[in-house]
Design a protein around this motif. Structure first.
Motif, PDB file in Angstrom:
ATOM      1  N   THR A  28       0.868  -1.297  -0.075  1.00  0.00           N
ATOM      2  CA  THR A  28      -0.088   0.103   0.091  1.00  0.00           C
ATOM      3  C   THR A  28       0.813   1.311   0.009  1.00  0.00           C
ATOM      4  OG1 THR A  28      -1.501  -1.055   1.216  1.00  0.00           O
ATOM      5  CG2 THR A  28      -1.980   1.304   1.411  1.00  0.00           C
ATOM      6  N   TYR A  32       3.796   4.913  -2.901  1.00  0.00           N
ATOM      7  CA  TYR A  32       3.193   6.169  -2.422  1.00  0.00           C
ATOM      8  C   TYR A  32       4.297   7.094  -2.116  1.00  0.00           C
ATOM      9  CZ  TYR A  32       1.343   9.807   0.648  1.00  0.00           C
ATOM     10  OH  TYR A  32       0.741  10.846   1.654  1.00  0.00           O
ATOM     11  N   PRO A  89     -11.267  12.070   1.300  1.00  0.00           N
ATOM     12  CA  PRO A  89     -10.982  10.609   0.971  1.00  0.00           C
ATOM     13  C   PRO A  89      -9.624  10.335   1.907  1.00  0.00           C
ATOM     14  CG  PRO A  89     -11.470  11.586  -1.064  1.00  0.00           C
ATOM     15  CD  PRO A  89     -11.239  12.666  -0.117  1.00  0.00           C
ATOM     16  N   ASP A  91      -7.022   8.551   1.763  1.00  0.00           N
ATOM     17  CA  ASP A  91      -6.255   8.054   0.922  1.00  0.00           C
ATOM     18  C   ASP A  91      -4.709   8.355   0.835  1.00  0.00           C
ATOM     19  OD1 ASP A  91      -6.215  10.689   0.002  1.00  0.00           O
ATOM     20  OD2 ASP A  91      -7.154  10.154  -2.044  1.00  0.00           O
ATOM     21  N   TYR A  93      -3.287  11.194   0.400  1.00  0.00           N
ATOM     22  CA  TYR A  93      -3.325  12.636  -0.496  1.00  0.00           C
ATOM     23  C   TYR A  93      -4.021  13.788   0.068  1.00  0.00           C
ATOM     24  CZ  TYR A  93      -1.223   9.150  -3.543  1.00  0.00           C
ATOM     25  OH  TYR A  93      -0.250   8.318  -4.054  1.00  0.00           O
ATOM     26  N   THR A 265      -7.149   6.361   6.778  1.00  0.00           N
ATOM     27  CA  THR A 265      -5.997   6.397   6.027  1.00  0.00           C
ATOM     28  C   THR A 265      -5.165   5.137   6.092  1.00  0.00           C
ATOM     29  OG1 THR A 265      -5.830   8.821   5.758  1.00  0.00           O
ATOM     30  CG2 THR A 265      -3.967   7.456   5.297  1.00  0.00           C
TER      31      THR A 265
END
Length: 328
Positions: A28, A32, A89, A91, A93, A265
């Motif tokens: 995950t 990133y 969200p 995520d 970001y 998150t």
């Protein structure tokens, strides 16, 4: 035709899933970030929180090779930016530059449709700074001891300036008032510049002020710094005692800046961000730049920041309750 697993195969399938789970979670965070990361900040550009966040974002961009973009969203005492990220969200970001007021004080003052302690996951502390207690040099208050003496000699008569009701500076003053057993009156201003001008002009004798904004005025002699509210002396004012040193043992009321993410998150992303932030904050040039503004850079693990937020929330809830502060 329906497919049926062979007898005894299901437990092995479950076990395989459990063994593969750590690898899936690690993946995950492996790539990133793959696109720009947004940091919402509850203040306009130019303040100390904005400056240290931009310095950190520059380093994160160099380390992770993706832009870290500051999005200034001032308004509603910090609630605007905080709610924005709480509903964003989860995520990796969308990040929040969380500050003392919005994260630990406002839940006790406003009706919110989110809870900072529950709707965010902590990533890392960024910096801390004390509030500075300043006085008009002509006011006859040259120390915290003299301030306490004057306040006790004329209960309810001594006034102090802050940058607004319910702000972290006002709550630091309330904590001081409660700890020292004083009866003083708050004179709230719309902002720090207006408050500082009235202290300099002799209209209010003392104030609980932003350290960064006060440093030049203290250096020029226009203000007298009585004490700072942190757990230790500020490197920006090394000759100025803390409130605890000056006569109120155990007193501490730092303002702080930390990075938070929406609660769901992925944990590997949170851990990666935390590590990268701490790496960025360890750079000597960044620390030196922060120190000129009275900030102490202070990275942390997610667990350390989460625990700190819980402690701060409990402390400021008590102060607000005892002071009887109510906002509409």
């Amino acid at each position: 035709m329906a497919f049926t697993l062979p007898r005894g195969f299901a437990p092995w399938l479950a076990l395989a899933g459990m063994l593969l789970a750590p690898a899936v979670h690690a993946d995950t965070a492996a790539g990133y970030p793959e696109r720009p990361v947004k940091l919402a900040l509850p203040f306009p550009p130019g303040g100390s929180a904005d400056t240290i966040t931009r310095s950190m974002a520059e380093r994160l961009q160099a380390q992770l090779r993706q832009p870290f973009l500051i999005e200034n969203r001032p308004g509603a005492a910090g609630n605007l930016a905080t709610r924005y990220i709480a509903k964003a969200p989860a995520d990796g970001y969308n990040l929040l530059v969380g500050v003392t007021g919005a994260m630990a004080i406002n839940p006790n003052l406003y009706s919110l449709d989110y809870e900072p302690a529950k709707d965010f996951v902590a990533v890392s502390m960024v910096a801390r700074a004390p509030v500075v207690v300043v006085a008009d040099p002509q006011a006859g208050i040259g120390s915290i001891k003299q301030l306490i003496e004057q306040a006790k000699a004329k209960p309810g008569m001594l006034t102090y300036a802050t940058n607004g009701v319910g702000t972290s500076h006002h709550l630091a003053a309330e904590l001081f008032r409660q700890a020292a057993g004083l009866d003083m009156r708050n004179v709230p201003y719309k902002g720090t510049p207006e408050a500082l001008q009235d202290i300099i002009g002799g209209r209010v004798p003392i104030g609980f002020m932003d350290l960064t904004a006060s440093i030049p005025l203290v250096a020029s002699g226009k203000l007298k710094a009585l004490a700072t509210t942190g757990t230790k002396r500020s490197p920006a004012l090394p000759d100025v005692p803390t409130v605890a040193e000056a006569g109120v043992p155990g007193f501490a009321a730092d303002t702080w800046v930390g990075i938070f993410a929406p609660k769901d998150t992925p944990r590997p992303i949170v851990e990666k961000l935390s590590t990268e932030i701490r790496t960025a904050l360890a750079l000597p040039e960044l620390r030196a730049r922060a120190q000129t503004q009275g900030l102490e850079v202070a990275g942390s693990t997610p667990a350390e920041l989460q625990q700190f937020l819980q402690e701060e929330s409990v402390k400021w809830k008590r102060v607000v309750s005892e002071a009887g502060i109510k906002l509409q």
